[in-house]
Design an enzyme around this catalytic site. Structure first.
Site, PDB file in Angstrom:
ATOM      1  N   LYS A  31       0.844  -1.205   0.000  1.00  0.00           N
ATOM      2  CA  LYS A  31       0.000   0.000   0.000  1.00  0.00           C
ATOM      3  C   LYS A  31       0.871   1.243   0.000  1.00  0.00           C
ATOM      4  O   LYS A  31       2.009   1.233   0.474  1.00  0.00           O
ATOM      5  CB  LYS A  31      -0.951   0.039   1.212  1.00  0.00           C
ATOM      6  CG  LYS A  31      -0.276   0.210   2.590  1.00  0.00           C
ATOM      7  CD  LYS A  31      -0.061   1.647   3.034  1.00  0.00           C
ATOM      8  CE  LYS A  31       0.816   1.690   4.279  1.00  0.00           C
ATOM      9  NZ  LYS A  31       1.565   2.833   4.565  1.00  0.00           N
TER      10      LYS A  31
ATOM     11  N   ASP B 171      -2.937  -1.210   9.190  1.00  0.00           N
ATOM     12  CA  ASP B 171      -3.059  -1.294   7.727  1.00  0.00           C
ATOM     13  C   ASP B 171      -3.652  -2.613   7.255  1.00  0.00           C
ATOM     14  O   ASP B 171      -3.961  -2.761   6.072  1.00  0.00           O
ATOM     15  CB  ASP B 171      -1.665  -1.239   7.066  1.00  0.00           C
ATOM     16  CG  ASP B 171      -0.888  -0.013   7.418  1.00  0.00           C
ATOM     17  OD1 ASP B 171      -1.509   1.024   7.656  1.00  0.00           O
ATOM     18  OD2 ASP B 171       0.354  -0.106   7.437  1.00  0.00           O
TER      19      ASP B 171
HETATM   20  O1  C5P Z   1      -0.670  -0.590  13.553  1.00  0.00           O
HETATM   21  P1  C5P Z   1       0.749  -0.997  13.427  1.00  0.00           P
HETATM   22  O2  C5P Z   1       1.093  -2.165  14.297  1.00  0.00           O
HETATM   23  O3  C5P Z   1       1.206  -1.181  12.021  1.00  0.00           O
HETATM   24  O4  C5P Z   1       1.573   0.232  14.002  1.00  0.00           O
HETATM   25  C1  C5P Z   1       2.942   0.137  14.289  1.00  0.00           C
HETATM   26  C2  C5P Z   1       3.298   1.260  15.243  1.00  0.00           C
HETATM   27  O5  C5P Z   1       3.126   2.524  14.599  1.00  0.00           O
HETATM   28  C3  C5P Z   1       2.416   1.351  16.474  1.00  0.00           C
HETATM   29  O6  C5P Z   1       2.917   0.550  17.513  1.00  0.00           O
HETATM   30  C4  C5P Z   1       2.494   2.827  16.831  1.00  0.00           C
HETATM   31  O7  C5P Z   1       3.701   3.118  17.494  1.00  0.00           O
HETATM   32  C5  C5P Z   1       2.588   3.492  15.458  1.00  0.00           C
HETATM   33  N1  C5P Z   1       1.264   3.909  14.966  1.00  0.00           N
HETATM   34  C6  C5P Z   1       0.637   4.994  15.558  1.00  0.00           C
HETATM   35  N2  C5P Z   1      -0.591   5.387  15.092  1.00  0.00           N
HETATM   36  C7  C5P Z   1      -1.191   4.754  14.083  1.00  0.00           C
HETATM   37  C8  C5P Z   1      -0.571   3.650  13.459  1.00  0.00           C
HETATM   38  C9  C5P Z   1       0.669   3.257  13.922  1.00  0.00           C
HETATM   39  O8  C5P Z   1       1.169   5.606  16.482  1.00  0.00           O
HETATM   40  N3  C5P Z   1      -2.390   5.159  13.663  1.00  0.00           N
END
Ligand code: C5P
Length: 299
Positions: free
Chosen positions: A6, A139
């Site tokens: 993406k 995502d």
């Molecule tokens: O959601 P995902 O596990 O891919 O996110 C990885 C890290 O990115 C999270 O642990 C967080 O620190 C940060 N993040 C965030 N806000 C979001 C998406 C991700 O702070 N909306």
């Protein structure tokens, strides 16, 4: 199972929420850079095994093969939700850049959910899988659906967007990845008084997608995480400058970086951009991509 990468055509970041995530307003586009995940049921073991194969320059980057791999977490989450005990071997073929801001880990988790759903005979729909996906990463639900979509909440709530046309991208990949949590932490440091509500999706971006106007889309691309990624990797300014100098319709950092994206007017222009980037020596690799692509699908 084949699953796309993406990109974020816009990425508006709001305040830090109680759960440690930031509220987002983004438009996702799935692009035709695919990882593949094959699942094989283990009949005599309850193990969740992962093997990872590369056929690109990404080989130098370590991808975990233990329970911390997001695809393994996806298999565990589905198994628990269904009350199953079977094991599975997941063979991942990686093409999406690792830690590159194109959701490679999330893509493998989406593919693992669909693959295990098939081989374990769970029979869950894509929408049912999306509920488990949301727990795995922000995502992951989008990668089940693909196309163009608005992402809200922390990115896990997706709504399709009316869009026309195909878009041609050159993606300049860095030697070393960036950690998404570190980029968000840098964003917080740079924006201590941020409005908790993320900026609205720009109207001109939605209008450009509706009319299939690549020039207007190039002008409308935005990313609130770019400043943080560029602070952590100042050399990315050189990458962006090369793409802009070669006539890209738009240039931006992909997600949390460090991959940089350049929008081309057509396939021939994309090749020109790719050659300019590859020959400049400012990036490790150049990937050519086209969006939108479909979501995770059985091969
Ligand atoms: O959601 P995902 O596990 O891919 O996110 C990885 C890290 O990115 C999270 O642990 C967080 O620190 C940060 N993040 C965030 N806000 C979001 C998406 C991700 O702070 N909306």
């Amino acid at each position: 199972m084949r699953v796309p990468a993406k990109i974020n055509l816009c990425l508006g970041v709001g305040g830090l929420r109680g759960d440690g995530y930031h509220s987002l307003a983004t438009v996702y586009q799935a692009v035709d850079v695919f990882d593949e995940v094959r699942a094989e049921v283990l009949t005599d073991s309850d193990a969740i095994e992962i093997s990872v194969h590369f056929d690109s320059t990404a080989e130098s980057i370590i991808v975990p093969t233990g329970p911390e791999n997001l695809a393994a977490k996806a298999a565990v989450a589905l198994r628990e939700a269904m009350g199953l005990t079977e094991g599975v071997h997941l063979a991942i073929r990686k093409v999406i850049p690792v830690a590159g801001g194109m959701a490679g880990g999330s893509a493998d988790a989406a593919a693992a959910l669909m693959a295990c759903n098939a081989v374990w005979g769970c029979g869950l729909s894509r929408d049912e899988l999306a509920e488990i996906a949301a727990e795995l990463g922000s995502d992951v639900p989008f990668l089940l659906h693909g196309g163009n979509a608005i992402g809200s909440g922390r990115g896990e709530r997706v709504t399709p967007v009316l869009a026309r046309g195909a878009y041609y991208w050159a993606a300049a990949v860095s030697e070393r990845g960036l950690s998404t949590p570190e980029v968000y932490a840098e964003f917080d440091r740079l924006n201590p008084d941020r409005d908790p509500v993320p900026p609205a999706i720009p109207d001109d971006l939605l209008a450009a997608l509706r009319s299939g106007d690549a020039v207007a889309l190039g002008d409308a691309l935005t990313n609130d995480l770019a400043e943080a990624a560029l602070t952590l990797r100042p050399e990315l300014e050189d990458v962006l400058a090369v793409g802009r100098g070669a006539g890209a319709l738009g240039a931006l950092v992909s997600g949390s970086g460090p991959t940089c994206l350049f929008l081309a007017s057509d396939e021939a222009h994309r090749l020109d951009l790719s050659v300019a980037l590859a020959s400049s020596g400012v990036c490790a690799d150049v990937i050519q991509a086209r969006g939108p692509a479909g979501g995770a699908q059985l091969l």
